[in-house]
Design an enzyme around this catalytic site. Structure first.
Site, PDB file in Angstrom:
ATOM      1  CG  HIS A 194      -1.835   1.209   1.249  1.00 56.06           C
ATOM      2  ND1 HIS A 194      -2.899   1.335   0.375  1.00 56.06           N
ATOM      3  CD2 HIS A 194      -1.830   2.340   2.000  1.00 56.06           C
ATOM      4  CE1 HIS A 194      -3.519   2.480   0.607  1.00 56.06           C
ATOM      5  NE2 HIS A 194      -2.885   3.114   1.578  1.00 56.06           N
ATOM      6  CB  SER A 195       1.020   4.276   0.297  1.00 59.27           C
ATOM      7  OG  SER A 195       1.365   5.626   0.121  1.00 59.27           O
ATOM      8  CG  LEU A 196       7.239   3.304   0.860  1.00 55.43           C
ATOM      9  CD1 LEU A 196       8.223   3.971  -0.090  1.00 55.43           C
ATOM     10  CD2 LEU A 196       7.686   3.497   2.303  1.00 55.43           C
ATOM     11  CB  SER A 235      -3.255  -1.043  -2.187  1.00 52.75           C
ATOM     12  OG  SER A 235      -4.151  -0.303  -1.399  1.00 52.75           O
TER      13      SER A 235
END
Length: 258
Positions: free
Chosen positions: A97-99, A124
């Site tokens: 998720h993200s990073l 994500s």
């Protein structure tokens, strides 16, 4: 020979909250900026024993808080790949998720260069690796950085209310933002594995065009699922996200995916 999974064998990098040694597949999870492996504790609890869930613990947080944060995603991916090698004895799905989505992509590239293609990469809450923005959150002063992470709703409210604790973890959060904001994809072939992208329709960090651009990074199947919500939409749609993971691990393709 002992079986992987004892604390000594998981080491500093890998958390295996609910060991599932008989599972046919593994899910390896990569946290967001400022996040830790414990973010995926509920995922592990929900999917075990069907899927053996591992979560990566980056340096600079919780019991690794005295270690310097790794501020370069390429370097971090190299380190992670070495740490997960003992866990590649069965098919793996990657979830970030993200990073963590960008890191998952770079880990997948390294695995495929060695002939080890993941079942799927779940990306994500992150724009495609080829889509950049000029962002400088990692250069913000402490107060502005605290305001930013409050807007993103990814930090435990108890931490946001504890100024001493928050100030203690700010260097790690800043380092993670630096890694994400200075990342530039290196030239290379698209992944062979499918990519499944999850995004929120009100995420200020990812437009739908930036999410769709992940399709350029796979020669396999691409799937985009849009949820209601902002950057941390997945906490409000946990059941649906878990169902997608289960479906992929079982090798079932969603209708309409290519």
């Amino acid at each position: 020979m002992s079986t992987p999974g004892t604390p000594a064998e998981t080491g500093a990098w890998v958390r295996r909250f609910h060991p599932a040694p008989d599972a046919a597949t593994r899910l390896i999870c990569f946290p967001h900026a400022g996040g830790s492996a414990t973010f995926y504790f509920p995922v592990s609890r929900a999917l075990s024993p069907e899927i053996d869930v591992l979560a990566i613990q980056y340096p600079g947080r919780l019991e690794r808080r005295h270690e310097p944060c790794v501020e370069n995603i390429h370097e971090l991916a190299d380190l992670v790949v070495e740490q997960i090698r003992p866990w590649l004895d069965r098919p793996v799905t990657l979830f970030g998720h993200s990073l963590g989505a960008t890191l998952g992509f770079e880990v997948a590239r390294r695995l495929e260069s060695e002939g080890l293609s993941p079942l799927t990469l779940f990306a994500s809450g992150r724009r495609a690796p080829s889509r950049y923005r000029d962002e400088y959150v990692h250069r913000y002063g402490d107060d502005a950085l605290i305001e930013q992470i409050g807007r993103m709703s990814g930090t435990d409210a108890r931490v946001l209310g504890d100024e001493e604790m928050l100030r203690m973890i700010l260097p790690t959060i800043r380092g993670d933002y630096k890694a994400a904001e200075t990342y530039r994809m290196r030239p290379g072939s698209p992944l062979a594995c499918p990519i499944s992208v999850l995004t929120g329709d009100d995420d200020p960090e990812v437009t739908l065009d930036e999410a769709r651009a992940w399709a350029e990074h796979t020669g396999g199947r691409f799937e985009l699922t849009v949820f209601e919500g902002g950057h941390f939409f997945l906490t409000d749609h946990a059941a649906a996200v878990l169902e997608q993971i289960r479906r992929v691990a079982a090798g079932v393709t969603a209708p309409g995916a290519r």
